[in-house]
Design an enzyme around this catalytic site. Structure first.
Site, PDB file in Angstrom:
ATOM      1  N   THR A 175       0.840  -1.205   0.000  1.00 18.85           N
ATOM      2  CA  THR A 175       0.000   0.000   0.000  1.00 18.85           C
ATOM      3  C   THR A 175       0.872   1.251   0.000  1.00 18.85           C
ATOM      4  OG1 THR A 175      -1.885  -1.004   1.116  1.00 18.85           O
ATOM      5  CG2 THR A 175      -1.708   1.342   1.337  1.00 18.85           C
ATOM      6  N   ARG A 203     -12.214  -9.398  -2.728  1.00 19.26           N
ATOM      7  CA  ARG A 203     -11.949  -8.872  -1.377  1.00 19.26           C
ATOM      8  C   ARG A 203     -11.610  -7.381  -1.440  1.00 19.26           C
ATOM      9  NH1 ARG A 203      -7.245  -6.246   1.067  1.00 19.26           N
ATOM     10  NH2 ARG A 203      -7.167  -6.797   3.257  1.00 19.26           N
TER      11      ARG A 203
HETATM   12  N1  ASP Z   1      -4.114  -2.364   3.974  1.00 19.75           N
HETATM   13  C1  ASP Z   1      -4.021  -2.995   2.687  1.00 19.75           C
HETATM   14  C2  ASP Z   1      -5.171  -3.939   2.497  1.00 19.75           C
HETATM   15  O1  ASP Z   1      -5.508  -4.627   3.442  1.00 19.75           O
HETATM   16  C3  ASP Z   1      -2.778  -3.784   2.463  1.00 19.75           C
HETATM   17  C4  ASP Z   1      -1.514  -3.187   2.939  1.00 19.75           C
HETATM   18  O2  ASP Z   1      -1.449  -2.091   3.454  1.00 19.75           O
HETATM   19  O3  ASP Z   1      -0.522  -3.888   2.760  1.00 19.75           O
HETATM   20  O4  ASP Z   1      -5.684  -4.019   1.409  1.00 19.75           O
END
Ligand code: ASP
Length: 307
Positions: A175, A203
């Site tokens: 992210t 998802r």
């Molecule tokens: N928070 C993000 C998600 O769950 C993933 C991440 O930050 O790595 O889609």
């Protein structure tokens, strides 16, 4: 000049310190460039909203980060992208979930905010709508990256859902995000992600859920989260920080530390935060977090681990 602050992240968790130095340097360089994209806007009196979008856009275009090109693979071997943006001065916000064709999801989130009359658009219809609005659409394979493909093959062989950057399962998250205070005293937040490697097709994580992974309010703070999305959604992390500050009068640091170190579980991830007073914080409970900060006072730092 009035004060500005910009914090960015490129995901919680870390690549190992033993990774080759060229790869580590490339991550630092990617963070630095994204920081400069936002800084240039703030320095010239631009809006926090434009600065966070520019910083996130720079990381979406960089395959090292799990957003836009280089996004992780889902269980069906494709890419589904989520993004959100929020303007703390008006509480206007826009988000997209499960995009598979928009080259830059953060641009789509901004258009949802400005033109759709809604807050969140999802799936193929959102891709088509963004295309109609003039955004560039690409084939899903455009997001492919050999490094991520290898991650997915390993995760899928082991039937596990894995965070991005993870050399070890679950040791790191992906992210990208940015939060800023501009010289006019306004706050903004933006976040963009490919989610988690081998996530179920369909998802959606915390990133596009306003108040969970992304939130901005001029009365308190701007927040962008990274980590195990389900945890950030359960605890509505970004809005909880705003609530602790505005209702209980907590400082930015105390409110962020409470959520990251007392509410979340160790290893869940982290967040970046800027307060209305120009304070900032970038706490995490994973092994590290790709992060950087720049302020009008000349403060500038880029970090991956606890250096
Ligand atoms: N928070 C993000 C998600 O769950 C993933 C991440 O930050 O790595 O889609």
């Amino acid at each position: 000049m009035a004060r500005f602050v910009l914090c960015i992240h490129g995901g919680a968790g870390v690549i190992g310190r033993d990774q080759d130095t060229a790869r580590i340097a490339a991550y630092r360089d990617g963070l630095s460039r994204a920081l400069d994209a936002g800084r240039l806007i703030l320095e010239t009196g631009g809006k926090a909203l434009d600065a966070v979008q520019a910083a996130v856009l720079a990381m979406e275009e960089n395959p090292l980060f799990n957003a836009g090109r280089g996004a992780v693979y889902n269980s069906a071997g494709g890419h589904e992208l989520d993004a959100a943006v929020m303007d703390g001065s008006s509480l206007a916000c826009g988000a997209v979930a499960g995009l598979s064709r928009v080259r830059n999801p953060i641009r789509a989130a901004r258009l949802v905010m400005e033109r759709s009359g809604h807050v969140l658009l999802a799936g193929p219809a959102a891709d088509s709508w963004a295309g109609e609005q003039g955004l560039q659409l690409v084939d899903n394979s455009w997001f492919d990256d050999p490094y991520r493909y290898e991650q997915w093959m390993k995760a899928s062989a082991a039937s596990r859902v894995q965070m991005d950057h993870a050399d070890e399962p679950d040791s790191a998250k992906g992210t990208v995000g940015a939060v800023a205070l501009d010289t006019h005293g306004h706050l903004a937040a933006a976040t963009s992600t490919g989610g988690m490697t081998n996530k179920k097709h369909g998802r959606v994580g915390d990133t596009p859920i306003i108040g969970s992974g992304t939130y901005a309010n001029d009365q308190s703070c701007a927040i962008s989260c990274t980590g195990t999305g389900e945890q950030f959604m359960r605890h509505v992390v970004a809005h909880a920080i705003h609530a602790r500050m505005s209702l209980a009068g907590e400082s930015l640091t105390d409110a962020c530390d409470h959520l990251v170190h007392r509410v979340l579980t160790p290893g869940d991830g982290g967040l970046i935060a800027v307060g209305k007073d120009g304070s900032w914080a970038m706490p995490y409970n994973s092994l590290g977090m790709f992060r950087a900060v720049v302020t009008s006072d000349g403060e500038r730092a880029v970090a991956i681990w606890e250096d």
